[in-house]
Design an enzyme around this catalytic site. Structure first.
Site, PDB file in Angstrom:
ATOM      1  N   PHE A  27       0.820  -1.210   0.000  1.00  0.00           N
ATOM      2  CA  PHE A  27       0.000   0.000   0.000  1.00  0.00           C
ATOM      3  C   PHE A  27       0.854   1.260   0.000  1.00  0.00           C
ATOM      4  CE2 PHE A  27      -2.194   2.986   3.121  1.00  0.00           C
ATOM      5  CZ  PHE A  27      -2.791   3.729   2.108  1.00  0.00           C
ATOM      6  N   ASN A 103       9.740  -6.747  10.269  1.00  0.00           N
ATOM      7  CA  ASN A 103      10.019  -5.417  10.813  1.00  0.00           C
ATOM      8  C   ASN A 103      11.391  -5.293  11.477  1.00  0.00           C
ATOM      9  OD1 ASN A 103       7.414  -4.833  10.001  1.00  0.00           O
ATOM     10  ND2 ASN A 103       6.545  -5.133  12.032  1.00  0.00           N
ATOM     11  N   TYR A 153       3.762  -4.812  17.246  1.00  0.00           N
ATOM     12  CA  TYR A 153       4.099  -4.058  16.044  1.00  0.00           C
ATOM     13  C   TYR A 153       5.040  -2.905  16.374  1.00  0.00           C
ATOM     14  CZ  TYR A 153       3.639  -0.900  12.091  1.00  0.00           C
ATOM     15  OH  TYR A 153       3.910  -0.051  11.048  1.00  0.00           O
ATOM     16  N   LYS A 157       8.955  -2.631  15.098  1.00  0.00           N
ATOM     17  CA  LYS A 157       9.324  -1.493  14.267  1.00  0.00           C
ATOM     18  C   LYS A 157      10.421  -0.654  14.937  1.00  0.00           C
ATOM     19  CE  LYS A 157       7.904  -0.067  10.908  1.00  0.00           C
ATOM     20  NZ  LYS A 157       8.402  -0.225   9.509  1.00  0.00           N
TER      21      LYS A 157
END
Length: 324
Positions: A27, A103, A153, A157
């Site tokens: 995306f 990640n 997440y 990250k």
């Protein structure tokens, strides 16, 4: 490899203008590719499968986590690119193991590869505002804010960002990290909030019925940035001489997610009823999530600022889905 980590790096005039975008078929990656194509750059989109990533973009199939660093360095510098953008990663509907792999471990391999790259290549790494500690209402989050993420997440990250900054701080690579707010626009994944709502509205439209949209409690206020603005920020980072630091990229405004859902419904013109599941007692008692990103440093150091209203991003999301 680069000497003093405080030195600045600029793409030389008349030099090669190839850009390699890792995760270029995703995306955000597609919007990043489009931004560079619009500048007249030659763009290579790297993904596991050589999928189309938009007009003017060259696809390249490569499993980043299965390629040895030395081989990865050769592949990434084929054609003498000036910039590598890391837009790869895992968030929506991904398992903890997948997030660690995409990640953190992928970033470790990428940094190792770029340390070996000849000639040197500039890296623009896309981090996330989820790397910060939870925000407090009325206090925009700047780059000095604590980084104590509460989600898998955010933690994976953050570790990736730290790997990039450590290598850049040592002068091993030329790199800049952009901490991205929530990105909105055409192609929003179905597992994201806006993507999920848009899919349900589209299905109801095709079936000629009122959409019943069931969602978790819409209590949060978050910073959303238009996908085209996000792409422009990445291209500005690639052109800049700023390195070895983090810059926030967002709209600079916290927006109620309920108001955003309502906006998408209005834009679609599809009759809809939103049903929010009752929150658990501990969730109901906690302050609503709130995050607004301070983007003054990006404006100062990159000459970048958000240009588009969220209405533009939401309308683009719906138009792309309806046209398809």
């Amino acid at each position: 490899m680069f000497g003093n980590a405080e030195e600045k790096y600029v793409i030389p005039d008349g030099g090669h203008t190839r850009v390699v975008v890792l995760g270029g078929t995703g995306f955000v990656g597609r919007h990043v590719c489009a931004a560079f194509v619009d500048e007249g750059r030659e763009v290579v989109a790297v993904s596991r499968r050589a999928e189309p990533a938009g007009p003017g973009v060259l696809p390249l199939a490569l499993d980043l986590c299965a390629t040895a660093p030395a081989a990865l360095a050769r592949v990434l510098t084929d054609g003498r690119p000036t910039t590598v953008v890391n837009a790869a990663g895992a968030v929506w509907a991904a398992s903890e193991r997948e997030m660690v792999t995409a990640n953190t471990e992928l970033v470790r391999r990428l940094v190792d590869a770029l340390c070996r790259a000849e000639p040197p290549v500039r890296l623009v790494h896309l981090g996330s505002v989820n790397e910060y500690s939870p925000g407090r209402q009325g206090r925009p989050v700047d780059e000095s804010a604590p980084t104590r993420p509460t989600t898998v997440y955010g933690r994976t990250k953050l570790r990736g960002t730290e790997l990039v900054l450590d290598a850049a701080g040592r002068g091993d690579i030329d790199a800049l990290v952009l901490r991205m707010a929530n990105v909105a626009g055409p192609g929003s994944p179905p597992a994201s909030l806006l993507g999920r709502v848009a899919q349900q509205l589209h299905l109801a439209s095709l079936e000629g019925r009122t959409a019943e949209i069931r969602l978790a409690p819409l209590r949060a206020a978050r910073d959303f940035v238009d996908a085209a603005d996000a792409g422009a920020a990445v291209s500005a980072a690639a052109r800049s001489s700023v390195g070895a630091r983090v810059l926030n990229i967002g709209s600079g405004e916290a927006v109620s997610v309920r108001s955003l859902v309502d906006l998408l419904i209005r834009v679609s013109g599809v009759p809809a009823r939103v049903v929010e599941t009752p929150p658990a007692p501990d969730v109901a008692a906690a302050p609503p999530e709130w995050l607004e990103v301070d983007v003054r440093l990006a404006r100062q150091l990159l000459g970048w600022a958000p240009q588009r209203q969220l209405t533009h991003a939401v309308a683009g999301l719906w138009r792309a889905l309806a046209d398809r």
